[in-house]
Scaffold this motif. Structure first.
Motif, short mmCIF file in Angstrom:
data_model
loop_
_atom_site.label_atom_id
_atom_site.label_comp_id
_atom_site.label_asym_id
_atom_site.label_seq_id
_atom_site.Cartn_x
_atom_site.Cartn_y
_atom_site.Cartn_z
N PHE A 4 -84.30 -50.43 -128.57
CA PHE A 4 -83.12 -49.92 -129.45
C PHE A 4 -83.18 -48.56 -130.31
CE2 PHE A 4 -78.70 -50.61 -130.87
CZ PHE A 4 -77.99 -51.13 -129.82
N ARG A 5 -83.29 -49.03 -131.19
CA ARG A 5 -83.58 -47.86 -132.35
C ARG A 5 -83.97 -46.23 -131.10
NH1 ARG A 5 -82.84 -48.13 -137.76
NH2 ARG A 5 -84.00 -50.86 -137.31
N LEU A 114 -73.15 -49.48 -120.71
CA LEU A 114 -74.18 -49.52 -122.27
C LEU A 114 -73.63 -50.94 -123.33
CD1 LEU A 114 -76.82 -48.78 -124.38
CD2 LEU A 114 -74.76 -46.91 -125.60
N ARG A 115 -72.00 -51.00 -123.36
CA ARG A 115 -71.76 -51.67 -123.92
C ARG A 115 -71.99 -52.84 -123.04
NH1 ARG A 115 -65.04 -49.53 -125.62
NH2 ARG A 115 -66.26 -48.36 -127.71
N SER A 116 -72.17 -53.32 -122.09
CA SER A 116 -71.67 -54.11 -121.40
C SER A 116 -73.27 -55.58 -121.87
CB SER A 116 -71.61 -54.82 -119.80
OG SER A 116 -70.45 -53.66 -119.88
N SER A 117 -74.35 -53.79 -121.31
CA SER A 117 -75.91 -54.63 -121.75
C SER A 117 -76.86 -54.64 -123.18
CB SER A 117 -76.89 -53.20 -121.41
OG SER A 117 -76.33 -52.33 -120.15
N ILE A 118 -75.92 -54.35 -124.39
CA ILE A 118 -76.18 -54.78 -125.68
C ILE A 118 -76.89 -56.37 -126.31
CG2 ILE A 118 -75.50 -54.51 -128.09
CD1 ILE A 118 -75.94 -51.90 -126.83
N GLU A 125 -77.12 -62.29 -130.44
CA GLU A 125 -77.24 -62.76 -132.42
C GLU A 125 -77.40 -61.28 -132.90
OE1 GLU A 125 -81.56 -63.03 -131.28
OE2 GLU A 125 -79.71 -63.81 -130.60
N HIS A 126 -78.19 -60.39 -132.96
CA HIS A 126 -78.34 -59.35 -132.67
C HIS A 126 -76.98 -58.03 -132.04
CE1 HIS A 126 -81.98 -60.48 -135.38
NE2 HIS A 126 -82.41 -60.63 -133.87
N ARG A 127 -75.79 -58.08 -131.86
CA ARG A 127 -75.46 -57.56 -131.39
C ARG A 127 -74.00 -56.60 -132.41
NH1 ARG A 127 -72.82 -62.28 -130.44
NH2 ARG A 127 -70.34 -62.63 -130.47
N THR A 128 -73.95 -57.11 -133.33
CA THR A 128 -73.04 -57.00 -134.18
C THR A 128 -74.19 -55.29 -134.97
OG1 THR A 128 -72.24 -58.57 -134.47
CG2 THR A 128 -71.96 -57.00 -136.30
N ARG A 129 -75.23 -56.53 -135.58
CA ARG A 129 -76.36 -54.98 -135.78
C ARG A 129 -76.41 -54.31 -135.34
NH1 ARG A 129 -82.47 -55.80 -137.58
NH2 ARG A 129 -83.12 -54.07 -138.20
N ALA A 130 -76.43 -54.18 -133.58
CA ALA A 130 -76.90 -53.33 -132.67
C ALA A 130 -75.04 -52.13 -132.46
CB ALA A 130 -77.29 -53.83 -131.37
N ASN A 131 -73.94 -52.97 -133.08
CA ASN A 131 -73.00 -51.88 -132.21
C ASN A 131 -73.08 -51.01 -133.59
OD1 ASN A 131 -72.20 -53.26 -129.61
ND2 ASN A 131 -71.23 -55.09 -130.85
N SER A 271 -73.29 -54.48 -140.58
CA SER A 271 -74.56 -54.43 -140.15
C SER A 271 -75.68 -55.45 -141.52
CB SER A 271 -75.79 -53.26 -139.71
OG SER A 271 -77.12 -53.50 -139.00
N ARG A 272 -75.47 -54.69 -142.16
CA ARG A 272 -76.14 -55.79 -143.66
C ARG A 272 -75.87 -56.49 -143.74
NH1 ARG A 272 -79.98 -52.32 -146.30
NH2 ARG A 272 -79.56 -50.00 -145.77
N TYR A 273 -74.96 -56.97 -144.05
CA TYR A 273 -74.64 -58.43 -144.05
C TYR A 273 -74.24 -59.34 -142.65
CZ TYR A 273 -70.39 -61.70 -144.10
OH TYR A 273 -69.78 -63.50 -144.47
#
Length: 420
Positions: A4-5, A114-118, A125-131, A271-273
């Motif tokens: 993802f990065r 892209l937004r639909s695929s995250i 569970e990682h979608r907020t960090r990814a966004n 992201s960290r939170y």
């Protein structure tokens, strides 16, 4: 997240090309035609296409492979730019409006896909960090694109600008093609009654009206936010000229740089939170953040001294980055087969609000001050956000009483009925 990065890197390169494109093409249209009306028409065609493309994109990303759609959108934009370069000068004017259609529709399709695929790429569970990573990449790309556009066009010319722009889309497509990622949920067992994405996607709009009205309210807030965003975008050059008639660009560049720093701070902290606590924010946090954002933008135009003004711009950026991530993450909580249509509707609403706001703000600035125009349109967004907060409070008690047997996202609305 390592794949993802790389996707974020490719998307950031593509975003840089889009922002460079935005400046270079608008100036190019005016230079070629010598008409402000033609330049305005080009922007209107591009934005109008983006609005219409939202509805079509929702259907496409529900029915077809999203990775291929994003790659196809990038390649189409690259080919359209190269076609403009290779066309004879006499045929470039008509091609410009074709290019407006291609860039408007493809950029919307790429964003919706892209937004639909995250959630499928990184896990729900990682979608907020990814966004947060995605928005950080786009914020940096915006700074680089806007900052370098004038230099590239002035020093190197339109040909180099368009070749560079096309190259960014090719880089983005190549990166995405090389990544072994899955962008759609695996097909469900027919016995579950929801087999096949196209069939399940059809009732998504009815889901909004009947089962998830708060999501519809959030989309409405984003549309009105578009009105507010357009007001400060249109009013900023005017206000900057009033502050410093000799160097109007100085304040504009400081403002956007400070705003971008704020968005990056918000995304990194969020992201960290989220990674540390596992907590995700819902509608209430979105409404509060949107109120703070609009209020900060109003204060920016209130005649503050430079340091408090830039501090307020930083707050506006922090609130803007926060609401963007919370909003996208909340919409991504719906089932995959309904997500594409939802993001398509959202894209159309946001682009329509921004386009309408550009027209309204431009006309109002003929008679009113920048502060009055920004206060009116961002004030409308604040009123709608407060209405959403009231709705959330009124729904809270009945929802707690009737919540048994329903599936919910934390802090969110009912998504679908549970099966017994």
């Amino acid at each position: 997240m390592k794949h993802f990065r790389l996707l974020v890197l490719g998307n950031g390169v593509s975003a840089y090309g889009s922002y460079l494109n935005m400046v270079a093409l608008n100036v190019f249209v005016y230079d070629v035609t010598g008409s402000a009306l033609a330049a305005g028409l080009f922007m209107a065609v591009r934005l109008g296409t983006s609005v219409g493309a939202g509805f079509v994109s929702g259907r496409l990303v529900s029915a077809y492979d999203r990775k291929r759609l994003i790659v196809g959108a990038d390649l189409c934009q690259a080919l359209a730019l190269l076609a403009l370069l290779l066309a004879p000068e006499g045929g470039r004017v008509s091609l410009l409006y074709c290019l407006a259609v291609v860039t408007g529709s493809c950029s919307t399709l790429s964003q919706v896909a892209l937004r639909s695929s995250i959630p499928e790429i990184v896990g729900a569970e990682h979608r907020t960090r990814a966004n947060s990573l995605l928005v950080t990449g786009r914020s940096l790309a915006m700074i680089a694109g806007f900052a370098s556009a004038g230099v590239v066009v002035a020093q190197l010319g339109y040909t180099v600008a368009f070749v560079l722009d096309a190259a960014t889309f090719l880089v983005s497509a190549s990166v995405l093609l090389s990544l072994p990622i899955r962008t759609k949920a695996l097909p469900r067992d027919p016995e579950d009654g929801e087999a096949g994405a196209p069939a399940a996607a059809r009732p998504s709009l009815r889901l909004l009206w009947a089962g998830a009205p708060l999501l519809l309210a959030m989309i409405a807030v984003r549309a009105v936010d578009g009105l507010g965003s357009s007001s400060h975008n249109v009013a900023l050059p005017v206000y900057s000229s009033l502050l410093d008639p000799d160097h109007p660009a100085t304040f504009v560049s400081r403002f956007w740089a400070t705003w971008a720093i704020g968005t990056i701070i918000a995304q990194q902290v969020l992201s960290r939170y989220t990674r540390r606590t596992g907590h995700t924010f819902g509608e209430r946090a979105f409404a509060v953040g949107a109120c703070v954002m609009s209020a900060a933008f109003i204060v920016v135009f209130g005649g503050l001294p430079t340091v408090p003004l830039l501090a307020t711009a930083l707050v506006a950026g922090i609130a803007d980055g926060f609401t963007e991530v919370v909003y996208v993450s909340r919409l991504q909580a719906v089932p995959d087969e309904q997500r594409g249509r939802l993001f398509g509707l959202s894209a159309s609403a946001e682009n329509a609000g921004f386009g309408l706001g550009m027209l309204v703000s431009g006309s109002l600035l003929e008679s009113f001050s920048p502060f009055q125009v920004v206060a009116a349109l961002h004030g409308l967004a604040i009123v709608l956000c407060l209405g959403l907060l009231v709705l959330l409070v009124l729904r809270r008690a009945p929802a707690a009483a009737t919540g048994a047997g329903r599936l919910r996202e934390p802090g969110g609305d009912v998504l679908h009925e549970g099966r017994g």
